[in-house]
Design an enzyme around this catalytic site. Structure first.
Site, PDB file in Angstrom:
ATOM      1  N   SER A  23      48.361 105.337  -4.948  1.00 12.91           N
ATOM      2  CA  SER A  23      48.780 104.321  -3.967  1.00 12.91           C
ATOM      3  C   SER A  23      48.395 104.719  -2.552  1.00 12.91           C
ATOM      4  O   SER A  23      48.675 103.985  -1.598  1.00 12.91           O
ATOM      5  CB  SER A  23      50.298 104.087  -4.050  1.00 12.91           C
ATOM      6  OG  SER A  23      51.006 105.289  -3.889  1.00 12.91           O
ATOM      7  N   ASN A 110      61.096 109.214  -5.556  1.00 14.43           N
ATOM      8  CA  ASN A 110      61.736 107.907  -5.771  1.00 14.43           C
ATOM      9  C   ASN A 110      62.625 107.499  -4.599  1.00 14.43           C
ATOM     10  O   ASN A 110      62.619 106.343  -4.176  1.00 14.43           O
ATOM     11  CB  ASN A 110      62.555 107.919  -7.069  1.00 14.43           C
ATOM     12  CG  ASN A 110      61.676 108.167  -8.274  1.00 14.43           C
ATOM     13  OD1 ASN A 110      60.456 108.156  -8.162  1.00 14.43           O
ATOM     14  ND2 ASN A 110      62.294 108.411  -9.427  1.00 14.43           N
ATOM     15  N   THR A 155      58.556  58.271  10.150  1.00 16.38           N
ATOM     16  CA  THR A 155      59.082  58.619   8.830  1.00 16.38           C
ATOM     17  C   THR A 155      58.072  58.033   7.853  1.00 16.38           C
ATOM     18  O   THR A 155      57.480  56.988   8.146  1.00 16.38           O
ATOM     19  CB  THR A 155      60.482  58.023   8.561  1.00 16.38           C
ATOM     20  OG1 THR A 155      60.378  56.603   8.594  1.00 16.38           O
ATOM     21  CG2 THR A 155      61.517  58.469   9.580  1.00 16.38           C
ATOM     22  N   SER A 277      30.965  72.654  14.198  1.00 18.65           N
ATOM     23  CA  SER A 277      30.368  72.568  12.872  1.00 18.65           C
ATOM     24  C   SER A 277      28.937  73.084  12.961  1.00 18.65           C
ATOM     25  O   SER A 277      28.282  72.944  13.992  1.00 18.65           O
ATOM     26  CB  SER A 277      30.375  71.116  12.415  1.00 18.65           C
ATOM     27  OG  SER A 277      29.395  70.912  11.426  1.00 18.65           O
ATOM     28  N   LYS A 283      31.650  67.728  16.143  1.00 25.50           N
ATOM     29  CA  LYS A 283      32.909  68.202  15.570  1.00 25.50           C
ATOM     30  C   LYS A 283      33.600  69.283  16.397  1.00 25.50           C
ATOM     31  O   LYS A 283      32.968  70.123  17.013  1.00 25.50           O
ATOM     32  CB  LYS A 283      32.655  68.773  14.167  1.00 25.50           C
ATOM     33  CG  LYS A 283      32.149  67.726  13.196  1.00 25.50           C
ATOM     34  CD  LYS A 283      33.263  67.113  12.396  1.00 25.50           C
ATOM     35  CE  LYS A 283      33.794  68.125  11.456  1.00 25.50           C
ATOM     36  NZ  LYS A 283      34.177  67.593  10.180  1.00 25.50           N
ATOM     37  N   ASN A 285      36.787  71.507  15.197  1.00 24.31           N
ATOM     38  CA  ASN A 285      37.708  71.667  14.070  1.00 24.31           C
ATOM     39  C   ASN A 285      38.895  72.566  14.421  1.00 24.31           C
ATOM     40  O   ASN A 285      38.742  73.566  15.112  1.00 24.31           O
ATOM     41  CB  ASN A 285      36.977  72.280  12.873  1.00 24.31           C
ATOM     42  CG  ASN A 285      35.852  71.381  12.374  1.00 24.31           C
ATOM     43  OD1 ASN A 285      35.939  70.151  12.501  1.00 24.31           O
ATOM     44  ND2 ASN A 285      34.809  71.976  11.841  1.00 24.31           N
ATOM     45  N   TYR A 317      63.983 103.934 -11.256  1.00 23.48           N
ATOM     46  CA  TYR A 317      62.606 103.750 -10.788  1.00 23.48           C
ATOM     47  C   TYR A 317      61.643 103.565 -11.963  1.00 23.48           C
ATOM     48  O   TYR A 317      61.747 104.231 -12.990  1.00 23.48           O
ATOM     49  CB  TYR A 317      62.154 104.963  -9.949  1.00 23.48           C
ATOM     50  CG  TYR A 317      60.723 104.823  -9.470  1.00 23.48           C
ATOM     51  CD1 TYR A 317      60.419 104.110  -8.322  1.00 23.48           C
ATOM     52  CD2 TYR A 317      59.664 105.375 -10.204  1.00 23.48           C
ATOM     53  CE1 TYR A 317      59.105 103.943  -7.897  1.00 23.48           C
ATOM     54  CE2 TYR A 317      58.343 105.216  -9.787  1.00 23.48           C
ATOM     55  CZ  TYR A 317      58.075 104.503  -8.631  1.00 23.48           C
ATOM     56  OH  TYR A 317      56.769 104.336  -8.216  1.00 23.48           O
ATOM     57  N   GLN A 322      55.591 100.502  -7.583  1.00 22.61           N
ATOM     58  CA  GLN A 322      54.518 100.812  -6.635  1.00 22.61           C
ATOM     59  C   GLN A 322      53.793  99.523  -6.215  1.00 22.61           C
ATOM     60  O   GLN A 322      53.164  99.476  -5.153  1.00 22.61           O
ATOM     61  CB  GLN A 322      53.549 101.804  -7.284  1.00 22.61           C
ATOM     62  CG  GLN A 322      52.422 102.252  -6.399  1.00 22.61           C
ATOM     63  CD  GLN A 322      51.733 103.495  -6.939  1.00 22.61           C
ATOM     64  OE1 GLN A 322      52.300 104.578  -6.916  1.00 22.61           O
ATOM     65  NE2 GLN A 322      50.533 103.345  -7.454  1.00 22.61           N
ATOM     66  N   LYS A 325      54.316  97.296  -2.636  1.00 20.64           N
ATOM     67  CA  LYS A 325      53.779  97.489  -1.284  1.00 20.64           C
ATOM     68  C   LYS A 325      52.677  96.517  -0.897  1.00 20.64           C
ATOM     69  O   LYS A 325      52.670  95.981   0.210  1.00 20.64           O
ATOM     70  CB  LYS A 325      53.307  98.941  -1.129  1.00 20.64           C
ATOM     71  CG  LYS A 325      54.475  99.887  -0.931  1.00 20.64           C
ATOM     72  CD  LYS A 325      54.063 101.307  -1.008  1.00 20.64           C
ATOM     73  CE  LYS A 325      54.804 102.158  -1.996  1.00 20.64           C
ATOM     74  NZ  LYS A 325      55.436 101.574  -3.156  1.00 20.64           N
TER      75      LYS A 325
HETATM   76  N1  ARG Z   1      53.715 106.109  -5.084  1.00 17.99           N
HETATM   77  C1  ARG Z   1      54.985 105.816  -5.658  1.00 17.99           C
HETATM   78  C2  ARG Z   1      55.397 104.399  -5.253  1.00 17.99           C
HETATM   79  O1  ARG Z   1      54.802 103.869  -4.397  1.00 17.99           O
HETATM   80  C3  ARG Z   1      56.006 106.791  -5.157  1.00 17.99           C
HETATM   81  C4  ARG Z   1      57.100 107.103  -6.141  1.00 17.99           C
HETATM   82  C5  ARG Z   1      56.581 107.750  -7.338  1.00 17.99           C
HETATM   83  N2  ARG Z   1      57.584 108.282  -8.168  1.00 17.99           N
HETATM   84  C6  ARG Z   1      57.304 108.681  -9.415  1.00 17.99           C
HETATM   85  N3  ARG Z   1      58.234 109.218 -10.041  1.00 17.99           N
HETATM   86  N4  ARG Z   1      56.132 108.529  -9.921  1.00 17.99           N
HETATM   87  O2  ARG Z   1      56.285 103.818  -5.810  1.00 17.99           O
END
Ligand code: ARG
Length: 453
Positions: A23, A110, A155, A277, A283, A285, A317, A322, A325
């Site tokens: 990640s 975690n 309306t 355009s 135009k 836009n 967890y 992951q 994000k």
């Molecule tokens: N990169 C992980 C995430 O974004 C961090 C936590 C990972 N924990 C694990 N036990 N693999 O969620």
């Protein structure tokens, strides 16, 4: 380099698996929060005597150095690391040796990732709130400048009753003021600290969770360690609030696009926020507004993605998390960009008062006011409504607008009509007399409310 967990395994992981698992490409943006969290944790470990003061100091110094080097660009991310947490720990250990390995006492990635994300998003809430306020200010400026600019209110996209442009704009100000409240609400529940939940079950070390929570600016620690590491409600809440912001910007965009069309020509966007355009020279836009409208779909998708990731996840967890994000970062980035472009676009928007007024003169938008005139002369509203319906039908047939129709013709529909009718149904009167709270003739309260935000 060997994995942290190499001892348990007999062979290294596959390169494809490493890439799939990583990640760092997207969580690297949380490096400030990750290091701040680690500094708070190390400080607490030292205070509690879990590690020595000397070790705590060395760790804190090492972490501060890493932060400074990342900020200055001297240190680059090593994408062979699984995530930002592993990266920082690896550099720390390279720099200060075995002492660095003491940092992860009484902690897990975690709880670490949950702390980082809450801090990161908390700061984003502040940035987004400031942008919303700026947009409200831009809208209020235009609303005040156009508190007497008459246009038709609609309306069903049919001309309905006369309003002023400031009234229409202030409606968006109200929506955004609720958005501001929702961001604040999301922040309140986000701002509790999961640090010390550890992997899922807390720890046997005598940690001080209240101290770490306070030092990181949280309102307090969360009260259940399983919930601490598995809760992503705050992401959903923020995504929902962001989705509604986009709903409002998208509706506003739709109107701006419509108003900018040659059919309406109510407004003209500044050249700086429009495009031409490649083939049609005439135009201009409203690309920015169209993009905002389009990006709204992206943010809704982020919300749906997040909800779907969480559905069916057992406690605590799971690596699925992951995936939180990229959705939330995309939504935050998108909303910020949309707000940023909207502010100057609204501020520089030119308003074509004449076109608005002319549109208001057509379409019988004072029909309700003719009925109200008869009501004031004693007729029940339903009877008045029926008579005015006949008058509108007659006007359409005889190609005239109600203000042009002579009194003698009015008299054939009701002898309650007198010469004072014309002043009573002028657009100016129709707007000015609508002084009920929240109406176009009562702009002062609305503008005052928006100004104090
Ligand atoms: N990169 C992980 C995430 O974004 C961090 C936590 C990972 N924990 C694990 N036990 N693999 O969620």
């Amino acid at each position: 380099m060997d994995k942290m967990w190499a001892g348990r395994f007999t062979k290294p992981s596959d390169k494809l698996a490493d890439d799939f698992n990583s990640s760092l490409p997207f969580d690297c943006r949380m490096y400030v929060q990750d290091i701040r969290g680690s500094i708070a944790h190390a400080t607490m470990l030292g205070e509690q005597g879990i590690i020595s003061k000397a070790d705590a100091d060395a760790i804190i110094e090492g972490l501060s150095g890493i932060l400074a080097d990342l900020v200055s660009g001297k240190l680059e991310f090593d994408y062979s690391c699984e995530d930002i947490h592993m990266f920082v720990e690896q550099v720390l250990t390279q720099r200060i040796g075995d002492t660095g390995k003491r940092l992860h006492t009484a902690r897990s990635r975690n709880d670490q990732v949950a702390v980082d994300l809450r801090m990161y998003l908390g700061a984003e809430c502040e940035t987004i709130a400031a942008l919303i306020k700026e947009l409200i200010a831009a809208i209020t400026e235009q609303a005040e400048a156009h508190k007497e600019t008459i246009l038709p209110g609609y309306t069903h996209l049919q001309r309905a009753q006369p309003i002023v442009f400031g009234h229409h704009l202030a409606a968006y100000g109200m929506m955004l003021s609720r958005d501001l409240g929702r961001i604040g609400d999301a922040f309140k529940r986000m701002n509790v600290c999961p640090l010390g939940s550890c992997a899922l079950a807390g720890t046997t070390y005598p940690i001080d969770r209240k101290a770490t929570a306070a030092s990181l600016g949280f309102d307090g620690p969360c009260l259940n360690s399983l919930d601490g590491v598995s809760d992503r409600d705050y992401c959903v809440e923020l995504l929902a609030a962001l989705s509604l912001i986009m709903t409002h910007l998208s509706r506003f965009s739709e109107e701006i696009i419509l108003w900018s069309s040659w059919e309406f020509r109510f407004v003209e966007l500044d050249d700086a926020y429009t495009t031409g355009s490649s083939i049609m020279p005439q135009k201009k836009n409203s690309d920015m507004a169209e993009l905002v409208r389009g990006k709204t779909g992206r943010v809704y998708g982020d919300l749906m993605g997040m909800l779907t990731v969480l559905k069916g996840l057992p406690l605590a967890y799971n690596k699925d998390m992951q995936e939180d994000k990229e959705c939330i970062f995309d939504a935050v980035d998108t909303v910020k960009k949309c707000l940023e472009i909207f502010i100057p676009m609204i501020r520089t928007m030119h308003v074509n008062k004449d076109r608005m007024y002319r549109a208001a003169q057509e379409g019988f938008i004072n029909a309700t006011d003719i009925a109200d005139y008869l009501v004031r002369k004693g007729l029940p509203f339903r009877s008045a409504y029926k008579i005015v319906g006949q008058i509108v039908g007659h006007c359409i047939q005889s190609h005239q607008m109600p203000d042009e129709m002579p009194l003698s013709e009015y008299k054939t529909f009701s002898d309650l009509f007198e010469e004072d009718l014309y002043a009573e149904i002028s657009l100016e009167t129709c707007v000015k007399k609508r002084t009920s709270l929240g109406a176009p003739g009562a702009m002062e309260e609305q503008i005052a409310y928006l100004k104090q935000i």
